[in-house]
Design a protein around this motif. Structure first.
Motif, PDB file in Angstrom:
ATOM      1  N   MET A 107       2.765  -4.309  -6.414  1.00 19.70           N
ATOM      2  CA  MET A 107       3.061  -5.638  -5.879  1.00 19.70           C
ATOM      3  C   MET A 107       1.816  -6.317  -5.310  1.00 19.70           C
ATOM      4  SD  MET A 107       6.813  -5.071  -4.254  1.00 19.70           S
ATOM      5  CE  MET A 107       6.891  -6.782  -3.762  1.00 19.70           C
ATOM      6  N   PHE A 108       0.852  -5.536  -4.857  1.00 16.76           N
ATOM      7  CA  PHE A 108      -0.425  -6.093  -4.395  1.00 16.76           C
ATOM      8  C   PHE A 108      -1.058  -6.911  -5.523  1.00 16.76           C
ATOM      9  CE2 PHE A 108      -5.059  -5.723  -4.390  1.00 16.76           C
ATOM     10  CZ  PHE A 108      -5.396  -6.168  -3.120  1.00 16.76           C
ATOM     11  N   HIS A 109      -1.109  -6.308  -6.719  1.00 18.54           N
ATOM     12  CA  HIS A 109      -1.716  -6.984  -7.864  1.00 18.54           C
ATOM     13  C   HIS A 109      -0.859  -8.160  -8.331  1.00 18.54           C
ATOM     14  CE1 HIS A 109      -4.910  -4.061  -8.148  1.00 18.54           C
ATOM     15  NE2 HIS A 109      -4.038  -3.071  -8.145  1.00 18.54           N
ATOM     16  N   GLU A 110       0.449  -7.942  -8.349  1.00 13.27           N
ATOM     17  CA  GLU A 110       1.355  -9.001  -8.803  1.00 13.27           C
ATOM     18  C   GLU A 110       1.236 -10.235  -7.898  1.00 13.27           C
ATOM     19  OE1 GLU A 110       5.534  -8.054  -8.591  1.00 13.27           O
ATOM     20  OE2 GLU A 110       6.008  -9.444 -10.212  1.00 13.27           O
ATOM     21  N   GLU A 114      -0.359 -14.145  -8.613  1.00 13.63           N
ATOM     22  CA  GLU A 114       0.399 -15.381  -8.386  1.00 13.63           C
ATOM     23  C   GLU A 114      -0.158 -16.186  -7.212  1.00 13.63           C
ATOM     24  OE1 GLU A 114       4.665 -14.783  -8.438  1.00 13.63           O
ATOM     25  OE2 GLU A 114       4.505 -13.352 -10.095  1.00 13.63           O
ATOM     26  N   ASN A 115      -1.352 -15.809  -6.767  1.00 16.10           N
ATOM     27  CA  ASN A 115      -2.024 -16.495  -5.655  1.00 16.10           C
ATOM     28  C   ASN A 115      -1.214 -16.472  -4.359  1.00 16.10           C
ATOM     29  OD1 ASN A 115      -4.497 -17.145  -6.859  1.00 16.10           O
ATOM     30  ND2 ASN A 115      -3.553 -18.875  -7.933  1.00 16.10           N
ATOM     31  N   GLN A 116      -0.419 -15.421  -4.184  1.00 16.20           N
ATOM     32  CA  GLN A 116       0.307 -15.212  -2.923  1.00 16.20           C
ATOM     33  C   GLN A 116      -0.513 -14.222  -2.104  1.00 16.20           C
ATOM     34  OE1 GLN A 116       2.874 -16.831  -1.804  1.00 16.20           O
ATOM     35  NE2 GLN A 116       3.370 -17.977  -3.658  1.00 16.20           N
ATOM     36  N   GLN A 117      -1.597 -14.725  -1.535  1.00 15.62           N
ATOM     37  CA  GLN A 117      -2.553 -13.813  -0.884  1.00 15.62           C
ATOM     38  C   GLN A 117      -1.981 -13.153   0.367  1.00 15.62           C
ATOM     39  OE1 GLN A 117      -4.330 -13.689  -3.208  1.00 15.62           O
ATOM     40  NE2 GLN A 117      -5.250 -15.607  -3.876  1.00 15.62           N
ATOM     41  N   GLY A 118      -1.111 -13.872   1.075  1.00 10.93           N
ATOM     42  CA  GLY A 118      -0.491 -13.291   2.271  1.00 10.93           C
ATOM     43  C   GLY A 118       0.372 -12.095   1.916  1.00 10.93           C
ATOM     44  N   ILE A 119       1.159 -12.253   0.857  1.00 12.09           N
ATOM     45  CA  ILE A 119       2.020 -11.143   0.414  1.00 12.09           C
ATOM     46  C   ILE A 119       1.153  -9.989  -0.090  1.00 12.09           C
ATOM     47  CG2 ILE A 119       3.798 -10.442  -1.242  1.00 12.09           C
ATOM     48  CD1 ILE A 119       4.912 -13.306  -1.094  1.00 12.09           C
ATOM     49  N   SER A 120       0.118 -10.331  -0.844  1.00  9.99           N
ATOM     50  CA  SER A 120      -0.794  -9.303  -1.356  1.00  9.99           C
ATOM     51  C   SER A 120      -1.421  -8.519  -0.192  1.00  9.99           C
ATOM     52  CB  SER A 120      -1.879  -9.973  -2.194  1.00  9.99           C
ATOM     53  OG  SER A 120      -2.615  -9.020  -2.886  1.00  9.99           O
ATOM     54  N   ASN A 121      -1.848  -9.259   0.816  1.00  9.11           N
ATOM     55  CA  ASN A 121      -2.443  -8.636   1.999  1.00  9.11           C
ATOM     56  C   ASN A 121      -1.441  -7.706   2.695  1.00  9.11           C
ATOM     57  OD1 ASN A 121      -4.633  -8.513   3.995  1.00  9.11           O
ATOM     58  ND2 ASN A 121      -3.156  -9.521   5.340  1.00  9.11           N
ATOM     59  N   TYR A 122      -0.177  -8.145   2.762  1.00  5.62           N
ATOM     60  CA  TYR A 122       0.836  -7.305   3.416  1.00  5.62           C
ATOM     61  C   TYR A 122       1.115  -6.047   2.593  1.00  5.62           C
ATOM     62  CZ  TYR A 122       4.710  -6.016   6.388  1.00  5.62           C
ATOM     63  OH  TYR A 122       5.525  -5.327   7.251  1.00  5.62           O
ATOM     64  N   MET A 123       1.031  -6.165   1.263  1.00  9.02           N
ATOM     65  CA  MET A 123       1.211  -4.982   0.414  1.00  9.02           C
ATOM     66  C   MET A 123       0.099  -3.957   0.682  1.00  9.02           C
ATOM     67  SD  MET A 123       4.045  -5.467  -1.045  1.00  9.02           S
ATOM     68  CE  MET A 123       4.592  -6.583   0.237  1.00  9.02           C
ATOM     69  N   ALA A 124      -1.117  -4.457   0.943  1.00  7.83           N
ATOM     70  CA  ALA A 124      -2.224  -3.560   1.298  1.00  7.83           C
ATOM     71  C   ALA A 124      -1.923  -2.847   2.621  1.00  7.83           C
ATOM     72  CB  ALA A 124      -3.526  -4.352   1.391  1.00  7.83           C
ATOM     73  N   GLU A 125      -1.344  -3.579   3.575  1.00  6.52           N
ATOM     74  CA  GLU A 125      -0.959  -2.966   4.859  1.00  6.52           C
ATOM     75  C   GLU A 125       0.103  -1.887   4.651  1.00  6.52           C
ATOM     76  OE1 GLU A 125       0.107  -5.394   8.240  1.00  6.52           O
ATOM     77  OE2 GLU A 125      -1.311  -6.944   7.624  1.00  6.52           O
TER      78      GLU A 125
END
Ligand SMILES: [Fe+2]
Length: 146
Positions: A107-110, A114-125
């Motif tokens: 989901m980080f990559h997905e 889709e330029n959802q950087q906040g969600i990507s960042n939370y997936m990293a967390e």
């Protein structure tokens, strides 16, 4: 679709939280106080992620699933209806952490695509959270074998 995966993540997190609370209540063994406390902390840390995941689904314009029936349909975390012995509880929790890490990485990559950087960042967390839990559990399991 990112929102579909967020629903799977939400349902899996709910399932993992319920299972972890089950283990917190029912674990037994000579290290009971530490095991009981470990599962309590993990239950709290996992539960703390639920609201944020659910609200990301709403931010993306979709409705958030909120029933046990929908969670059991969507979750990729296997439910546990029995009371396994302590070592098996930890082994199962380790496997579940690894499942959560894989989902977070996907989901980080997905989200980034889709330029959802906040969600990507939370997936990293979330990847970090479950990787740290996995390390603790591997260390507990190693001690048990000596
Ligand atoms: Fe408790």
């Amino acid at each position: 679709m990112l929102s579909d995966n967020l629903k799977i993540l939400l349902a899996s997190t709910q399932s993992f939280a319920i299972k972890t609370q089950n283990f917190h209540w029912n674990v037994e063994g000579s290290n009971f106080p530490q095991y009981h406390a470990f599962f309590d902390t993990m239950y709290g840390d996992v539960s703390d992620t639920i609201d944020k995941i659910a609200e990301y689904i709403r931010i993306l314009g979709h409705y958030t699933p909120g029933s046990l029936t929908r969670y059991s349909e969507l979750s990729i975390i296997q439910d546990q209806t029995k009371i396994p012995r302590a070592e098996l509880m930890f082994a199962e929790s380790l496997q579940d952490c690894e499942t959560m890490i894989q989902l977070a990485v996907t989901m980080f990559h997905e989200a980034a695509n889709e330029n959802q950087q906040g969600i990507s960042n939370y997936m990293a967390e979330l990847q970090d959270l479950y990787a740290k839990k996995a390390w603790f559990i591997r260390s507990i399991l190693k001690k048990e074998r000596e």
